[in-house]
Design a protein around this motif. Structure first.
Motif, short mmCIF file in Angstrom:
data_model
loop_
_atom_site.label_atom_id
_atom_site.label_comp_id
_atom_site.label_asym_id
_atom_site.label_seq_id
_atom_site.Cartn_x
_atom_site.Cartn_y
_atom_site.Cartn_z
N THR A 211 41.99 39.38 42.76
CA THR A 211 41.79 40.13 41.52
C THR A 211 42.00 41.62 41.77
O THR A 211 42.65 42.33 41.00
CB THR A 211 40.38 39.88 40.96
OG1 THR A 211 40.18 38.48 40.78
CG2 THR A 211 40.19 40.59 39.63
N GLN A 212 41.45 42.12 42.87
CA GLN A 212 41.61 43.53 43.23
C GLN A 212 43.08 43.86 43.47
O GLN A 212 43.59 44.88 43.00
CB GLN A 212 40.79 43.86 44.46
CG GLN A 212 40.94 45.31 44.93
CD GLN A 212 40.21 45.58 46.23
OE1 GLN A 212 39.36 44.83 46.65
NE2 GLN A 212 40.56 46.69 46.87
N ASN A 213 43.77 42.97 44.21
CA ASN A 213 45.20 43.20 44.47
C ASN A 213 45.99 43.26 43.16
O ASN A 213 46.89 44.09 43.00
CB ASN A 213 45.75 42.10 45.36
CG ASN A 213 45.26 42.20 46.80
OD1 ASN A 213 44.92 43.28 47.27
ND2 ASN A 213 45.21 41.08 47.50
N ALA A 214 45.65 42.37 42.23
CA ALA A 214 46.36 42.33 40.96
C ALA A 214 46.12 43.62 40.17
O ALA A 214 47.05 44.19 39.58
CB ALA A 214 45.90 41.12 40.15
N GLU A 215 44.88 44.09 40.14
CA GLU A 215 44.58 45.32 39.42
C GLU A 215 45.31 46.51 40.02
O GLU A 215 45.82 47.38 39.30
CB GLU A 215 43.07 45.57 39.41
CG GLU A 215 42.32 44.62 38.48
CD GLU A 215 40.82 44.85 38.49
OE1 GLU A 215 40.22 44.79 37.39
OE2 GLU A 215 40.25 45.08 39.57
N GLU A 216 45.38 46.56 41.36
CA GLU A 216 46.12 47.63 42.02
C GLU A 216 47.58 47.64 41.61
O GLU A 216 48.22 48.71 41.54
CB GLU A 216 46.01 47.48 43.55
CG GLU A 216 44.63 47.73 44.12
CD GLU A 216 44.55 47.38 45.60
OE1 GLU A 216 43.49 47.60 46.20
OE2 GLU A 216 45.55 46.88 46.16
N GLU A 217 48.12 46.46 41.34
CA GLU A 217 49.54 46.33 41.02
C GLU A 217 49.85 46.52 39.54
O GLU A 217 51.01 46.50 39.14
CB GLU A 217 50.05 44.97 41.51
CG GLU A 217 50.04 44.86 43.04
CD GLU A 217 50.15 43.44 43.56
OE1 GLU A 217 50.04 43.27 44.78
OE2 GLU A 217 50.33 42.51 42.75
N GLY A 218 48.79 46.71 38.73
CA GLY A 218 49.02 47.03 37.33
C GLY A 218 48.62 45.97 36.33
O GLY A 218 48.91 46.11 35.13
N VAL A 219 47.95 44.91 36.77
CA VAL A 219 47.49 43.87 35.84
C VAL A 219 46.22 44.34 35.14
O VAL A 219 45.33 44.92 35.76
CB VAL A 219 47.22 42.55 36.60
CG1 VAL A 219 46.64 41.50 35.66
CG2 VAL A 219 48.50 42.04 37.26
N GLU A 220 46.14 44.07 33.85
CA GLU A 220 44.94 44.38 33.07
C GLU A 220 44.17 43.09 32.80
O GLU A 220 44.73 42.14 32.25
CB GLU A 220 45.30 45.05 31.75
CG GLU A 220 44.09 45.40 30.90
CD GLU A 220 44.44 46.01 29.56
OE1 GLU A 220 43.55 46.06 28.67
OE2 GLU A 220 45.60 46.43 29.39
N PHE A 221 42.90 43.06 33.16
CA PHE A 221 42.06 41.90 32.90
C PHE A 221 41.25 42.14 31.63
O PHE A 221 40.61 43.19 31.48
CB PHE A 221 41.13 41.63 34.09
CG PHE A 221 41.84 41.06 35.28
CD1 PHE A 221 41.96 39.70 35.45
CD2 PHE A 221 42.44 41.90 36.21
CE1 PHE A 221 42.64 39.17 36.53
CE2 PHE A 221 43.13 41.39 37.30
CZ PHE A 221 43.23 40.02 37.46
N VAL A 222 41.30 41.18 30.73
CA VAL A 222 40.57 41.28 29.48
C VAL A 222 39.46 40.22 29.54
O VAL A 222 39.69 39.04 29.26
CB VAL A 222 41.49 41.04 28.27
CG1 VAL A 222 40.74 41.36 26.97
CG2 VAL A 222 42.74 41.91 28.37
N TRP A 223 38.28 40.66 29.94
CA TRP A 223 37.18 39.73 30.18
C TRP A 223 36.58 39.26 28.85
O TRP A 223 36.69 39.93 27.82
CB TRP A 223 36.09 40.38 31.03
CG TRP A 223 36.61 41.03 32.28
CD1 TRP A 223 36.71 42.36 32.54
CD2 TRP A 223 37.10 40.36 33.45
NE1 TRP A 223 37.23 42.57 33.79
CE2 TRP A 223 37.49 41.36 34.38
CE3 TRP A 223 37.27 39.02 33.80
CZ2 TRP A 223 38.02 41.06 35.62
CZ3 TRP A 223 37.80 38.72 35.05
CH2 TRP A 223 38.16 39.72 35.93
#
Length: 478
Positions: free
Chosen positions: A335-347
């Motif tokens: 999840t951290q790697n994805a956020e670093e790469e520009g993914v937005e999580f909508v919880w």
């Protein structure tokens, strides 16, 4: 001397291998973590406390002897470290890359519990075996003596390959049948290269072939060859098909174009990484380039999809998950790697339906809140009425998990008993099914699970099959 090299967790901080910068790694499918250098691997191994009750080992499904190979690494005895590592794990370099160590060995490290930061077990495991390959220590399991018995394995994923390796080392004739054009199962086509580069899997397959394992690829059991025919050709059969049927998503507009299952999307991407021609990717259907991408799900497969979409050049990537970050089933590291790469999580969001006629234009999103715990102990998501909104999307990828195919029907094998969930019934020790001489391992028994559990099952089943082949009744029958 050994003690002086260990117990350095107080004076030495935890370090992971260097990660490539997000803007660079998001341009390709190469692995994001660099290799440890010899000195750094030894330093980080020396942080191990060598505790009397190694929780890292007991919480590893394979019960790898982690403290001992950490000590060997700290002392520079890498060939011995590799020997200890591979004694319990058929594919340590693969587990070192893709196991959720934060939930298994590293998450139960004693020094982690004491606040000093866990030993970087997975990265060191990867380093040990990659070094072993470089230095020629990894040898094919060519048997000393051949046996006449043969075993047919249906499925060339981690469970099937682990069993094939152990059986072949004992001289058993092994044939592996798989529906795909390359062996490896989800290791090959389900997991992206940025987590597991494909040459790592292919060299293991080549090693098995060198040892004498026969592969029959592009072979769909029940269509190209019958289950009964496989049983007739072999003294024992192992079912290791995995689970590939995507869980259904309901809602208005679900039939619109541009709504695709995760495995189809990941398989197309991985095939392109091999240089294959993939029409569904090449015509844009399974390519995220220039699209607003929404991924639905919160597990590791969803993480693979969002990070793949970033690399394909999506204009935006959002991940909808019905619970919050703390209750997400996927790896926190991913999840951290994805956020670093520009993914937005909508919880705390879930899809209610889709807009668009022939092609999807948006996801109708319901906002959620967490209510009382469900049967598993996790808080159940509840819909917040009147809070719906539309999330624009050109490509929607559903990553809601997988279910087993109906093998008894597809294979015309009514004697193969299944559970109410459709998984194959098998003894939890021997992995024997309700058909004599037929065994089953991995996700087709457990439901969608981890690669490391499939490897454990395959190794255990191989031992049980060897006992079956050597039993007096079996010898007399021959």
């Amino acid at each position: 001397m050994a003690t002086q090299r260990m117990l350095k967790f107080v004076s030495t901080s935890r370090e992971m291998p260097e990660k490539r910068m997000p803007d660079l790694r998001a341009r390709d499918f190469d692995e994001i973590y660099r290799e440890f250098a010899d000195a750094k691997a030894a330093e980080q191994s020396g942080r191990c406390s060598q505790c009397g009750v190694p929780y890292c080992q007991s919480h590893c499904p394979l019960h790898n002897n982690i403290p001992d190979w950490l000590r060997m690494t700290a002392e520079g005895r890498l060939e011995e470290a590799y020997a200890i590592s591979q004694a319990t794990n058929t594919f340590p370099e693969i587990c070192g890359r893709i196991c959720p160590q934060d939930r298994l060995c590293e998450g139960n490290c004693v020094i982690e519990q004491s606040g000093h930061g866990t030993v970087t077990i997975g990265a060191i495991e990867k380093y040990i075996t990659d070094t072993a390959w470089e230095r020629g220590w990894v040898k094919p399991g060519t048997p000393i003596a051949e046996r006449t018995e043969s075993v047919g394995i249906i499925g060339a994923g981690p469970g099937g390959l682990a069993a094939a390796d152990m059986l072949r080392r004992q001289g058993v004739q092994v044939t592996v049948y798989d529906r795909y054009d390359r062996a490896g199962g989800l290791l090959t086509y389900g997991i992206p290269g940025f987590k597991l580069e494909k040459h790592v899997v292919m060299r293991r397959v080549a090693q098995l072939e060198e040892a004498g394992v026969q592969f029959v690829l592009n072979c769909n059991v029940g269509t190209d060859i019958s289950f009964d025919a496989i049983r007739g050709q072999h003294d024992a059969v192992l079912i290791a098909t995995g689970v590939y049927k995507a869980r259904d998503l309901t809602g208005d507009g679900i039939g619109a174009g541009g709504i695709v299952p995760a495995l189809a999307y990941l398989t197309a991407s991985n095939k392109k990484s091999f240089g294959d021609e993939v029409e569904a990717h090449d015509n844009g259907h399974l390519d995220a380039a220039g699209k607003r991408v929404v991924v639905i799900g919160g597990g590791d497969t969803a993480m693979d999809c969002v990070r793949t979409a970033i690399r394909q050049g999506a204009t935006s990537v959002k991940c909808l998950y019905r619970r919050d970050r703390a209750n997400m089933p996927g790896s926190k590291r991913e999840t951290q790697n994805a956020e670093e790469e520009g993914v937005e999580f909508v919880w705390l969001t879930a899809p209610k339906g889709f807009t668009g006629d022939e092609h999807v234009e948006g996801v109708i999103v319901q906002k959620m809140r967490l209510g009382p715990p469900d049967a598993s102990g996790r808080q159940s998501p509840e819909v917040m009425e009147g809070a719906d909104y539309v999330e624009p999307a050109d490509l929607v990828i559903t990553a809601l998990g997988f279910e087993p195919e109906d093998l008894p029907t597809h294979w015309s094998a009514p004697d193969l008993s299944t559970t109410r969930w459709g998984t194959v019934k098998a003894d939890f020790r021997t992995h024997a099914t309700t058909i004599p001489g037929v065994y089953a391992v991995g996700d087709i028994v457990r439901g969608a699970s981890l690669v490391v559990w499939a490897i454990r099952d395959g190794r255990e089943a191989a031992t049980a099959i060897l006992d079956y082949l050597s039993a007096p009744a079996q010898v007399a029958a021959e």
